[in-house]
Design an enzyme around this catalytic site. Structure first.
Site, PDB file in Angstrom:
ATOM      1  N   ASP A  26       0.908  -0.576  -0.126  1.00  0.00           N
ATOM      2  CA  ASP A  26      -0.203   0.078  -0.078  1.00  0.00           C
ATOM      3  C   ASP A  26       0.523   1.102  -0.269  1.00  0.00           C
ATOM      4  OD1 ASP A  26      -2.212   1.202   0.600  1.00  0.00           O
ATOM      5  OD2 ASP A  26      -1.621   2.119   2.626  1.00  0.00           O
ATOM      6  N   LEU A  27       2.192   1.400   1.308  1.00  0.00           N
ATOM      7  CA  LEU A  27       2.285   2.802   0.527  1.00  0.00           C
ATOM      8  C   LEU A  27       3.322   2.815  -0.349  1.00  0.00           C
ATOM      9  CD1 LEU A  27       3.724   4.720   2.594  1.00  0.00           C
ATOM     10  CD2 LEU A  27       6.174   2.973   3.180  1.00  0.00           C
ATOM     11  N   ARG A  56       6.372  -9.680  -2.462  1.00  0.00           N
ATOM     12  CA  ARG A  56       6.473 -11.239  -2.702  1.00  0.00           C
ATOM     13  C   ARG A  56       5.576 -11.717  -3.679  1.00  0.00           C
ATOM     14  NH1 ARG A  56       8.534 -13.029   2.687  1.00  0.00           N
ATOM     15  NH2 ARG A  56       7.835 -11.767   4.288  1.00  0.00           N
ATOM     16  N   HIS A 194       7.166  12.236   6.321  1.00  0.00           N
ATOM     17  CA  HIS A 194       6.889  12.728   5.143  1.00  0.00           C
ATOM     18  C   HIS A 194       6.840  14.670   5.067  1.00  0.00           C
ATOM     19  CE1 HIS A 194       2.823  11.899   5.662  1.00  0.00           C
ATOM     20  NE2 HIS A 194       2.793  12.685   4.536  1.00  0.00           N
ATOM     21  N   LYS A 198       7.918  18.987   2.696  1.00  0.00           N
ATOM     22  CA  LYS A 198       6.565  19.638   2.505  1.00  0.00           C
ATOM     23  C   LYS A 198       7.167  21.284   2.396  1.00  0.00           C
ATOM     24  CE  LYS A 198       2.364  16.853   4.023  1.00  0.00           C
ATOM     25  NZ  LYS A 198       1.823  16.161   3.551  1.00  0.00           N
ATOM     26  N   ASP A 251      -0.086   7.104  14.966  1.00  0.00           N
ATOM     27  CA  ASP A 251       0.533   7.338  13.211  1.00  0.00           C
ATOM     28  C   ASP A 251      -0.433   8.688  12.717  1.00  0.00           C
ATOM     29  OD1 ASP A 251      -0.537   6.567  10.256  1.00  0.00           O
ATOM     30  OD2 ASP A 251      -2.319   8.129  10.668  1.00  0.00           O
ATOM     31  N   HIS A 255       3.943  13.860  12.791  1.00  0.00           N
ATOM     32  CA  HIS A 255       3.616  14.425  12.192  1.00  0.00           C
ATOM     33  C   HIS A 255       3.821  15.997  12.887  1.00  0.00           C
ATOM     34  CE1 HIS A 255       3.821  12.467   8.586  1.00  0.00           C
ATOM     35  NE2 HIS A 255       2.780  11.790   9.043  1.00  0.00           N
ATOM     36  N   LYS A 345      -9.579  12.593  11.517  1.00  0.00           N
ATOM     37  CA  LYS A 345     -10.075  12.162  10.464  1.00  0.00           C
ATOM     38  C   LYS A 345     -11.380  12.200  10.213  1.00  0.00           C
ATOM     39  CE  LYS A 345      -6.178   9.509   9.537  1.00  0.00           C
ATOM     40  NZ  LYS A 345      -5.142   9.753   8.662  1.00  0.00           N
ATOM     41  N   LYS A 350      -9.704  18.998   4.686  1.00  0.00           N
ATOM     42  CA  LYS A 350      -8.708  18.793   5.291  1.00  0.00           C
ATOM     43  C   LYS A 350      -7.686  20.702   4.897  1.00  0.00           C
ATOM     44  CE  LYS A 350      -4.571  16.792   3.182  1.00  0.00           C
ATOM     45  NZ  LYS A 350      -4.223  15.463   3.840  1.00  0.00           N
TER      46      LYS A 350
HETATM   47  C1  BG6 Z   1       0.339   9.142   6.733  1.00  0.00           C
HETATM   48  C2  BG6 Z   1      -0.639   9.055   8.307  1.00  0.00           C
HETATM   49  O1  BG6 Z   1       1.777   9.094   7.394  1.00  0.00           O
HETATM   50  O2  BG6 Z   1       0.005  10.962   6.671  1.00  0.00           O
HETATM   51  C3  BG6 Z   1      -1.481   8.718   7.244  1.00  0.00           C
HETATM   52  O3  BG6 Z   1      -0.383   7.788   8.312  1.00  0.00           O
HETATM   53  C4  BG6 Z   1      -2.173  10.744   7.383  1.00  0.00           C
HETATM   54  O4  BG6 Z   1      -2.835   8.761   8.228  1.00  0.00           O
HETATM   55  C5  BG6 Z   1      -0.960  11.184   6.586  1.00  0.00           C
HETATM   56  O5  BG6 Z   1      -3.702  10.536   6.254  1.00  0.00           O
HETATM   57  C6  BG6 Z   1      -1.430  12.749   5.413  1.00  0.00           C
HETATM   58  O6  BG6 Z   1      -0.423  13.647   4.805  1.00  0.00           O
HETATM   59  P1  BG6 Z   1      -0.224  14.264   3.966  1.00  0.00           P
HETATM   60  O7  BG6 Z   1       0.503  14.401   3.397  1.00  0.00           O
HETATM   61  O8  BG6 Z   1      -1.555  13.217   3.164  1.00  0.00           O
HETATM   62  O9  BG6 Z   1      -1.488  15.356   5.314  1.00  0.00           O
END
Ligand code: BG6
Length: 494
Positions: A26-27, A56, A194, A198, A251, A255, A345, A350
């Site tokens: 997925d990642l 795999r 990540h 940004k 999670d 961030h 969430k 957003k």
């Molecule tokens: C990820 C989290 O690291 O960052 C997610 O696992 C989250 O749950 C996401 O939705 C948010 O990142 P961005 O860059 O889409 O705001």
């Protein structure tokens, strides 16, 4: 486009090979494959560059290409055929058997062949988009297979990129770090968050560094409090199993604390790794760790209403999808200035934002009158990329009246410009290729994050009645108690 001032550093990584483990996961599909393609499509990947995807799942060439096309399509605009074809020329697939030495021997042979084909001199990045349990065995096997070169021995290098979650508790994070440390030196490990990649996050530090008006006033003498908002429109979208185990606090805490660090750390002497990490560490060391007895008053956890009915969610699940809390930074700059955070969430829209809220006037004409907070510096991180400043000025007209006004700066005023530049993941991959660890997390930060988070998690587990899980309607910005958290201190979310 504005002219650049002062120094303007550009990354030009040397040729290298990129190996992605967990390539069918997925990642990889959501983040890493689109970033690899984006680097090539934008012409910012090294000229001599190839990609080995490894997972795999057995995949023949047509199946690989179909998967790649689907992943890129899902991540945004479907790729242009010519750019996609050019990308495919750099990509190979190797079925992984992570436990088998034969797999690593085969990988080593493939990398030698690809080095020769693409003119790369044994310079390799290994991205582990696998579950964390695989970090140590995979890196140990890479070492045994002679694939983790020590840069001291040659002009070659190999680097390992890993992703959160860096454990699921303080204990597991420490044990993950020590087992990883046995396989690979810290200097070769690149830990991604990540958010540090940004543009708008980096702009906070750029503005602070270049404009004394910001940094000169970002301290307890001027600032009343700071707010950090990380709200998301989407729910779990198929990640319920992960969330059931992890919850939002685990999670998102990395961030959140990275946003806090960039806002509150003292300015580094340079933007380079050692100076930057030194100041960031000082920030993390100053974070006041929550006392267990304070948790009920300083944190609110919530769950959106439709979460409990979703497939993969246990009846009565206590996984939080929302978190609000208050914290303090115990240093001379920020002592007693509250930082408020909310993250969640399915909150309707957003919005990632940092707001620095200045004190109300204490003297003068407005000293005795409550006119609210006149000055707020607000940094729109995403999706709005802006800097706004509110102030109170004279209302136009014959009388002396006052009104609240706003000054705004669009971070990217040229339409379409954003598409030309690297995204967060693209930038971080580029930095790793260039061997610049500035934007990657050190183990110290990870450990401190867990020390900060553990009292919250422990209280929720051990005293659930004292910190109840609050339900909030889908599409709203969290439970009412999150607003109450500020209101008790005489404040509101801005
Ligand atoms: C990820 C989290 O690291 O960052 C997610 O696992 C989250 O749950 C996401 O939705 C948010 O990142 P961005 O860059 O889409 O705001």
């Amino acid at each position: 486009m504005a002219e650049t001032l002062g120094f303007c550093e550009e990354l030009r990584p040397e040729g290298c090979g990129f190996v992605l483990f967990g390539a069918t996961g997925d990642l990889a599909a959501r983040k890493v494959l689109p970033a690899l393609f984006g680097l090539c499509e934008k012409g910012i990947a090294p000229r001599n560059f190839y990609v080995v995807l490894s997972g795999r799942t057995p995949l023949d060439r047509p199946a690989l290409e179909a998967r790649l096309a689907a992943a890129l399509g899902r991540s945004g605009v479907p790729p242009r055929p010519a750019a996609f074809a050019a990308f495919l020329e750099r990509v190979e697939y190797l079925r992984a058997d992570y436990d088998s030495p034969a797999f690593y021997a085969g990988l080593a042979a493939k990398l030698e062949a690809l080095d020769a084909k693409f003119g790369v001199r044994r310079r390799r990045l290994f991205y582990l988009a696998t579950p964390p349990a695989a970090f140590e065995p995979v890196s140990a096997r890479l070492r045994e297979a002679g694939l983790l070169f020590d840069p001291k021995d040659c002009t070659c290098w190999s680097r390992l990129i890993i992703e959160k979650p860096y454990g699921s508790s303080l204990e597991t994070a420490v044990s993950l770090a020590s087992s990883l440390g046995r396989a690979v030196p810290e200097a070769q490990v690149y830990r991604i968050d990540h958010f540090t990649g940004k543009e708008t996050v980096q702009n906070v530090l750029a503005l602070r560094s270049a404009n004394p008006v910001f940094d000169g006033t970002w301290n307890r003498a001027f600032v009343d409090h700071v707010q950090i908002t990380v709200l998301e429109e989407l729910g779990l979208e198929g990640r319920e199993a992960f969330f059931e185990h992890m919850g939002l606090a685990r999670d998102m805490m990395s961030h959140i604390l990275q946003l806090a660090a960039i806002t509150a750390m003292d300015l580094p002497a340079s933007f380079h790794d050692a100076d930057f990490k030194t100041e960031k560490k000082r920030f993390f060391d100053s974070l006041r760790l929550p006392a267990p007895a304070d948790v009920p008053a300083m944190a609110v956890r919530g769950q959106y209403a439709s979460y409990s009915g979703q497939p993969g969610v246990a009846p009565g699940s206590a996984a939080e999808t929302f978190l609000a809390f208050r914290f303090f930074v115990d240093n001379d700059r920020w002592r007693d200035v509250p930082f408020y955070v909310r993250a969640g969430k399915k909150t309707g829209a957003k919005a990632t934002r940092i707001a620095v809220v200045y004190k109300k006037p204490a003297a003068g004409v407005f000293g005795a009158m409550d006119i609210g907070y006149p000055n707020v510096f607000s940094f729109g991180i995403q999706p709005e990329e802006r800097v706004d400043f509110t102030l109170i000025g004279k209302h136009p007209g014959p009388r002396l009246c006052f009104a609240r006004r706003e000054m705004g700066l669009d971070y990217r005023p040229v339409p379409g410009e954003a598409a030309k530049y690297p995204t967060d993941y693209e930038r971080l991959l580029l930095e790793a290729m260039a061997g610049d660890r500035t934007l990657f997390l050190s183990y110290d930060e990870i450990r401190r994050m867990w020390e900060f988070l553990s009292p919250l998690l422990d209280s929720w587990r051990e005293k659930p009645a004292a910190c109840p899980l609050r339900t909030y309607p889908d599409g709203t910005p969290g439970p009412a108690e999150a607003a109450e958290l500020l209101r008790r201190d005489g404040r509101d979310w801005v």
